[in-house]
Enzyme design. Structure first.
Site, mmCIF file in Angstrom:
data_model
loop_
_atom_site.group_PDB
_atom_site.id
_atom_site.type_symbol
_atom_site.label_atom_id
_atom_site.label_comp_id
_atom_site.label_asym_id
_atom_site.label_seq_id
_atom_site.Cartn_x
_atom_site.Cartn_y
_atom_site.Cartn_z
ATOM 1 N N ARG A 52 0.830 -1.215 0.000
ATOM 2 C CA ARG A 52 0.000 0.000 0.000
ATOM 3 C C ARG A 52 0.863 1.262 0.000
ATOM 4 O O ARG A 52 0.525 2.247 -0.655
ATOM 5 C CB ARG A 52 -0.960 -0.004 1.201
ATOM 6 C CG ARG A 52 -1.992 1.101 1.131
ATOM 7 C CD ARG A 52 -3.077 0.967 2.180
ATOM 8 N NE ARG A 52 -2.560 1.132 3.528
ATOM 9 C CZ ARG A 52 -3.290 1.002 4.632
ATOM 10 N NH1 ARG A 52 -4.577 0.696 4.558
ATOM 11 N NH2 ARG A 52 -2.763 1.159 5.829
ATOM 12 N N ARG A 105 9.871 18.347 -9.030
ATOM 13 C CA ARG A 105 11.112 18.054 -9.768
ATOM 14 C C ARG A 105 12.323 18.675 -9.095
ATOM 15 O O ARG A 105 13.454 18.282 -9.357
ATOM 16 C CB ARG A 105 11.006 18.577 -11.216
ATOM 17 C CG ARG A 105 9.989 17.824 -12.057
ATOM 18 C CD ARG A 105 9.781 18.489 -13.390
ATOM 19 N NE ARG A 105 9.304 19.867 -13.217
ATOM 20 C CZ ARG A 105 8.935 20.670 -14.222
ATOM 21 N NH1 ARG A 105 8.986 20.240 -15.461
ATOM 22 N NH2 ARG A 105 8.521 21.896 -13.974
ATOM 23 N N LYS A 151 -2.554 7.207 1.266
ATOM 24 C CA LYS A 151 -2.188 7.554 2.645
ATOM 25 C C LYS A 151 -1.099 8.616 2.560
ATOM 26 O O LYS A 151 0.092 8.311 2.677
ATOM 27 C CB LYS A 151 -1.711 6.310 3.393
ATOM 28 C CG LYS A 151 -2.808 5.713 4.284
ATOM 29 C CD LYS A 151 -2.332 4.567 5.119
ATOM 30 C CE LYS A 151 -1.948 4.999 6.509
ATOM 31 N NZ LYS A 151 -3.067 5.279 7.399
ATOM 32 N N GLU A 184 -16.045 6.937 6.515
ATOM 33 C CA GLU A 184 -15.220 6.284 7.528
ATOM 34 C C GLU A 184 -14.980 7.239 8.672
ATOM 35 O O GLU A 184 -15.488 8.361 8.663
ATOM 36 C CB GLU A 184 -13.900 5.821 6.903
ATOM 37 C CG GLU A 184 -13.082 6.956 6.301
ATOM 38 C CD GLU A 184 -11.797 6.496 5.632
ATOM 39 O OE1 GLU A 184 -11.277 5.431 6.000
ATOM 40 O OE2 GLU A 184 -11.308 7.230 4.749
HETATM 41 N N1 PXG Z 1 -9.098 5.118 7.440
HETATM 42 C C1 PXG Z 1 -8.163 6.075 7.489
HETATM 43 C C2 PXG Z 1 -8.475 7.438 6.960
HETATM 44 C C3 PXG Z 1 -6.892 5.801 8.028
HETATM 45 O O1 PXG Z 1 -5.948 6.727 8.054
HETATM 46 C C4 PXG Z 1 -7.661 3.531 8.486
HETATM 47 C C5 PXG Z 1 -8.876 3.880 7.911
HETATM 48 C C6 PXG Z 1 -7.448 2.142 8.940
HETATM 49 O O2 PXG Z 1 -6.591 1.461 8.035
HETATM 50 P P1 PXG Z 1 -5.664 0.240 8.489
HETATM 51 O O3 PXG Z 1 -4.968 -0.154 7.252
HETATM 52 O O4 PXG Z 1 -4.728 0.766 9.540
HETATM 53 O O5 PXG Z 1 -6.571 -0.810 9.009
HETATM 54 C C7 PXG Z 1 -6.622 4.501 8.530
HETATM 55 C C8 PXG Z 1 -5.268 4.200 9.072
HETATM 56 C C9 PXG Z 1 -3.264 6.588 14.395
HETATM 57 C C10 PXG Z 1 -3.413 6.653 12.926
HETATM 58 O O6 PXG Z 1 -2.153 6.886 14.872
HETATM 59 C C11 PXG Z 1 -4.146 5.693 12.281
HETATM 60 C C12 PXG Z 1 -4.309 5.742 10.905
HETATM 61 C C13 PXG Z 1 -3.733 6.785 10.219
HETATM 62 C C14 PXG Z 1 -3.020 7.739 10.878
HETATM 63 C C15 PXG Z 1 -2.825 7.689 12.249
HETATM 64 O O7 PXG Z 1 -4.232 6.236 15.057
HETATM 65 N N2 PXG Z 1 -5.094 4.738 10.367
#
Ligand code: PXG
Length: 290
Positions: A52, A105, A151, A184
């Protein structure tokens, strides 16, 4: 021995782990990241997270200057260096050092950072009693502008939603998409259960394809629990029997109240508890040793 942080192939102490003020990760949020968990010496869903990361980078045309294998090695090395068996890993790749203009760039070389830290879950009490959440007014980014699948280091969309949740006196926010359907939470995917069926919004509702979300879907298939990816409204959530959130940091956390409506009987649900126990079993086997 203090914490060691990996930056571009070298280890630095916490105090010395620094990037330039000209790094576009800082100046523009131009970069990508992953949050990964380790459980008792195993990197949970390692391949999925690394894949990812590279997909996020590919989408923003950021060429990560090392192979996936070497990236995985860098993560393992950082974990060994810090002797951490149960931890939270933050993997960051920024566009790198550039000038004050936007032009990517001008950035010579991406900055690769691996930070390992103690896991920072919600307080244990919330896993037992369940979380209260609210719907907030900041819409989830639309995929035509900043695709929620990326992300990226630009998390202001999510932070604005988090601020609204905090202002409302709760820890998490339900974000809707531009059509008003449930997307979400700020850092977690959302699930509900109704009449024995698990539901979660499809990716096209504007959600990150969460890896914990994927694990829950796999568990449901394996245990022959019906699961559907369906467009959901707030009404559907209000009238669900159980609700929970998923994320690498949060794992699976029950939700018992949303917008002051009681969810089910207002206590963490039985099916949620079953999924949590299956998830914990999975974390013991599904990972790469370091
Ligand atoms: N939605 C979003 C917008 C996320 O950033 C998830 C769902 C869950 O995805 P995963 O792959 O982890 O099951 C995320 C990811 C934190 C933190 O410290 C968590 C995320 C991103 C940034 C910080 O709690 N979760």
């Amino acid at each position: 021995m203090g914490l060691k942080i990996y930056i571009n192939g070298k280890f630095y102490s916490k105090e010395d782990a620094k990037v330039s003020v000209f790094d576009h990760g800082l100046l523009y949020g131009d970069g990508v990241f992953e949050g990964i968990r380790t459980y008792d010496g195993l990197i949970f869903k390692c391949k999925e997270h690394i894949d990812r990361l590279y997909q996020s980078a590919h989408a923003i045309m950021l060429d990560i200057p090392m192979s996936k294998e070497n990236m995985t090695e860098a993560v393992k090395k950082t974990l060994r260096e810090n002797r951490m068996k149960d931890s939270y890993i933050r993997l960051v790749v920024t566009r790198g050092y550039g000038d004050l203009g936007l032009d990517p760039r001008k950035c010579g070389k991406p900055t690769v950072i691996v930070i390992t830290d103690k896991c920072k879950l919600y307080p244990q009490e919330l896993y037992e009693k369940g979380l209260e959440i609210v719907t907030i007014s900041t819409q989830r980014n639309i995929h035509e502008s900043v695709n929620p699948q990326i992300k990226s280091l630009n998390y202001l969309n999510n932070i604005l939603a988090k601020v609204e949740a905090i202002n409302a006196g709760v820890e998490e926010a339900v974000m809707l998409n531009s059509e008003g359907y449930v997307a979400e939470c700020t850092g977690d995917n959302i699930f509900m259960i109704k009449d024995g069926v698990i539901y979660t919004p499809p990716i096209h509702s504007g959600v990150l394809r969460g890896i914990t979300r994927g694990a829950v879907i796999d568990i449901a298939h394996l245990k022959e629990i019906p699961i559907k990816e369906e467009v959901l409204t707030r009404y559907d959530l209000f009238n669900s029997d159980e609700m929970f959130l998923t994320g690498s940091a949060a794992e699976i956390i029950p939700v018992v109240r949303m917008d002051r409506r009681k969810i089910g009987d207002g206590k963490p649900g039985k099916m949620t508890a079953k999924l949590i126990s299956e998830f914990h079993k999975l974390t013991k086997v599904d990972g790469v040793r370091f």
